[in-house]
Design an enzyme around this catalytic site. Structure first.
Site, PDB file in Angstrom:
ATOM      1  N   ASN A 174     -53.602 -32.145 -13.443  1.00  0.00           N
ATOM      2  CA  ASN A 174     -54.261 -33.378 -12.988  1.00  0.00           C
ATOM      3  C   ASN A 174     -54.470 -33.421 -11.469  1.00  0.00           C
ATOM      4  O   ASN A 174     -55.425 -34.024 -10.989  1.00  0.00           O
ATOM      5  CB  ASN A 174     -53.500 -34.613 -13.471  1.00  0.00           C
ATOM      6  CG  ASN A 174     -52.037 -34.616 -13.062  1.00  0.00           C
ATOM      7  OD1 ASN A 174     -51.465 -33.578 -12.717  1.00  0.00           O
ATOM      8  ND2 ASN A 174     -51.427 -35.780 -13.092  1.00  0.00           N
ATOM      9  N   GLU A 271     -40.525 -33.202 -12.362  1.00  0.00           N
ATOM     10  CA  GLU A 271     -41.338 -34.421 -12.265  1.00  0.00           C
ATOM     11  C   GLU A 271     -42.120 -34.497 -13.558  1.00  0.00           C
ATOM     12  O   GLU A 271     -43.075 -33.761 -13.765  1.00  0.00           O
ATOM     13  CB  GLU A 271     -42.256 -34.344 -11.031  1.00  0.00           C
ATOM     14  CG  GLU A 271     -42.816 -35.705 -10.622  1.00  0.00           C
ATOM     15  CD  GLU A 271     -44.064 -36.066 -11.391  1.00  0.00           C
ATOM     16  OE1 GLU A 271     -43.948 -36.844 -12.364  1.00  0.00           O
ATOM     17  OE2 GLU A 271     -45.143 -35.572 -11.026  1.00  0.00           O
ATOM     18  N   CYS A 305     -49.396 -39.437 -13.921  1.00  0.00           N
ATOM     19  CA  CYS A 305     -48.095 -39.646 -14.568  1.00  0.00           C
ATOM     20  C   CYS A 305     -47.466 -40.989 -14.226  1.00  0.00           C
ATOM     21  O   CYS A 305     -46.751 -41.567 -15.045  1.00  0.00           O
ATOM     22  CB  CYS A 305     -47.145 -38.513 -14.193  1.00  0.00           C
ATOM     23  SG  CYS A 305     -46.996 -38.246 -12.409  1.00  0.00           S
ATOM     24  N   GLU A 495     -39.576 -35.268  -4.749  1.00  0.00           N
ATOM     25  CA  GLU A 495     -40.548 -34.535  -3.952  1.00  0.00           C
ATOM     26  C   GLU A 495     -41.047 -35.463  -2.853  1.00  0.00           C
ATOM     27  O   GLU A 495     -40.969 -36.685  -2.970  1.00  0.00           O
ATOM     28  CB  GLU A 495     -41.711 -34.041  -4.821  1.00  0.00           C
ATOM     29  CG  GLU A 495     -41.260 -33.025  -5.851  1.00  0.00           C
ATOM     30  CD  GLU A 495     -42.391 -32.461  -6.686  1.00  0.00           C
ATOM     31  OE1 GLU A 495     -42.483 -31.233  -6.769  1.00  0.00           O
ATOM     32  OE2 GLU A 495     -43.160 -33.251  -7.255  1.00  0.00           O
TER      33      GLU A 495
END
Length: 521
Positions: A174, A271, A305, A495
């Site tokens: 994505n 993630e 997400c 992150e």
């Protein structure tokens, strides 16, 4: 030994002249040792599609055991050089990479659009954000330091923050370029090398990033791209010279990555998915709440997400909210992602488009319409259908109209499971206590949002929401300075932000004695 090609994947002239449906990409897509690598076995080549047209864009050859080993050894050799450089020396090279990304932002964005399907306006912003990410971590490279601890007597200790070695990054489709930078920038700033495996559906811009890092002056092999699917990813995770794994993707695949990494006692950053709540109280500024809901559901065709896809609206303002959000959703321009006016491009693949359509009970069969009408299924207020643009070149593209669902319940599939498409589920609520409990009733915990004019309530609610990132009176407003990661099954680690340094380095304690050793023997 794979043959290395030093020529660029795509020349600026080729990219400049490309438009939707015209770009052709040929040659190897893996990259290590400073050049593009042609795998030895080309029998298992897989097609890569252009989402906006459905045509084959290029062929991807997955890497096998020999290529994986070559790439990892190339990275380790580069790591031995890079890790001995000072933080300021590494920062200088990284800043040059950021400069090159800014210089080539239009080229990179164009290729990202062709390979991913998102709109050019989004892709350009993503590339600019990637350049900022490298600049941010370049700024941290020279600040990495330990601490001095005075001990009793003539002893003291100090700590050293040291790199891990060869880090593995596995990315999602994505945000292909963005995720590759999010993982590589902190890794390189800390003195590591990185092997990166992009999604086999979006292999192109990561190769451009590898070329840029090499041009900027990193040791050849410091950032390598290994193409392939699950088998290649498993080979990389198992490799004994890989010191750490950072993965972005689905929960099932994340579990497999964690299981493989555990066998080598390798640290992981995960993630994973999300089904985030967006809570809109009756005292919120309705215009901003509607904008937040649209931003939290329809960016990148809903393939984000952390999107706030469970929109809880206090019952008193539900009619006004639905009227306005549906009106806005119907005006979203869907079509050629290369056009500046387009706000929603194509979904990543035909199978994914079909899954999204099915996930919210959009069936073009009379029986299912009967079920929805008589058994209280969710109500489609707008969209949720395949979209066919007028341009004949886009007839085979993977488009759908943005969808808003009313009459939703917490136990529905569209509310419980991640759809990863442009589908907004709207649910009514009555009280603050009730909506907090319902918002947390999920296995995910990536993000959450609250709209209210009552600032005390805003802070009170986010304190009780089980999510790694919470937004107050906005949604999907992110920046490299902010740590990003999830609670529960949405992941492990963070992150971005200064804290990312902790996930790409290890701490060594050194104890120094200045006097005589005190001994019991």
């Amino acid at each position: 030994m794979a043959q290395l090609l030093r020529t660029p994947l795509l020349s600026p002239a080729v990219i400049q002249g490309a438009s939707t449906g015209t770009l052709e990409v040929k040659g190897p897509l893996s990259f290590w040792g400073g050049g593009r690598a042609n795998p030895l076995d080309t029998k298992h080549a897989e097609p890569v599609y252009e989402p906006a047209t459905g045509r084959v864009l290029c062929e991807l050859v997955p890497c096998g055991p020999e290529e994986v080993d070559q790439a990892v050894k190339s990275a380790h050799a580069a790591y031995l050089k890079w890790s001995k450089m000072s933080g300021m020396e590494r920062a200088h090279v990284m800043l040059e990479a950021a400069r090159l990304i800014r210089e080539r932002k239009d080229e990179i964005a164009k290729v990202e659009v062709i390979n991913n399907g998102k709109s050019i306006i989004e892709a350009t912003g993503n590339v600019q954000g990637a350049a900022q990410c490298i600049e941010y971590f370049a700024g941290l490279a020279g600040t990495l330091a330990g601490q001095h601890i005075q001990l009793s007597g003539n002893a003291f200790a100090y700590t050293r923050r040291e790199p891990l070695g060869v880090c593995l990054g596995i990315g999602a489709w994505n945000f292909p370029f963005t995720i590759a930078v999010m993982k590589s920038a902190p890794a390189l700033a800390c003195g590591n090398a990185m092997i990166y495996k992009p999604s086999p559906m979006t292999p192109l811009t990561t190769v451009m990033l590898a070329e840029i890092y090499t041009q900027a002056g990193v040791p050849e092999g410091l950032f390598n791209v290994v193409q392939g699917g699950a088998e290649t990813g498993s080979l990389l995770c198992h490799h004994p010279m890989v010191a750490k794994v950072s993965f972005t993707g689905s929960v099932p695949t994340g579990k497999k990555v964690m299981e493989i990494s555990a066998k080598g006692v390798k640290p992981v950053t995960l993630e994973l998915g999300g089904k985030s709540p967006l809570i809109i109280f009756k005292d919120s500024e309705l215009e901003n709440a509607v904008k937040g809901a649209l931003m939290g559901n329809f960016l990148t065709q809903g393939e984000v997400c952390c999107n706030g896809t469970r929109v809880f609206v206090q019952r008193e303002i539900m009619p006004q909210f639905l009227e306005e959000v549906v009106k806005r959703a119907k005006t979203i321009t869907v079509g050629d992602p290369m056009q500046i006016a387009t706000r929603m491009g194509a979904l990543i693949s035909r199978p994914h488009l079909e899954r999204v359509l099915v996930s919210h009970y959009i069936f073009h069969i009379t029986f299912f319409f009967f079920l929805k009408k008589n058994l209280g299924f969710n109500k489609v207020l707008c969209g949720g259908e395949p979209f066919v643009p007028n341009d004949p070149n886009l007839k085979g593209g993977y488009f759908m109209s943005p969808c808003v669902l009313d009459n939703c319940r917490d136990d529905m599939t569209c509310v419980k499971e991640e759809i990863f498409g442009p589908v907004m589920s709207v649910l009514p609520f009555d009280t603050e206590e009730e909506v907090i409990e319902r918002a947390n009733n999920t296995t995910f915990g990536l993000a959450a949002g609250v709209f209210t004019r009552d600032i005390a309530r805003a802070h009170r609610v986010v304190e009780n929401l089980q999510a790694g990132t919470c937004f107050i009176n906005n949604y999907n407003k992110t920046s490299v300075e902010l740590p990003f990661g999830g609670y529960k099954m949405s992941g492990i680690g963070r992150e971005n932000g200064q804290v990312a340094v902790e996930y790409y380095s290890q701490l060594k304690t050194v104890v120094v004695e200045k006097g005589d050793v005190e001994s019991l023997f």
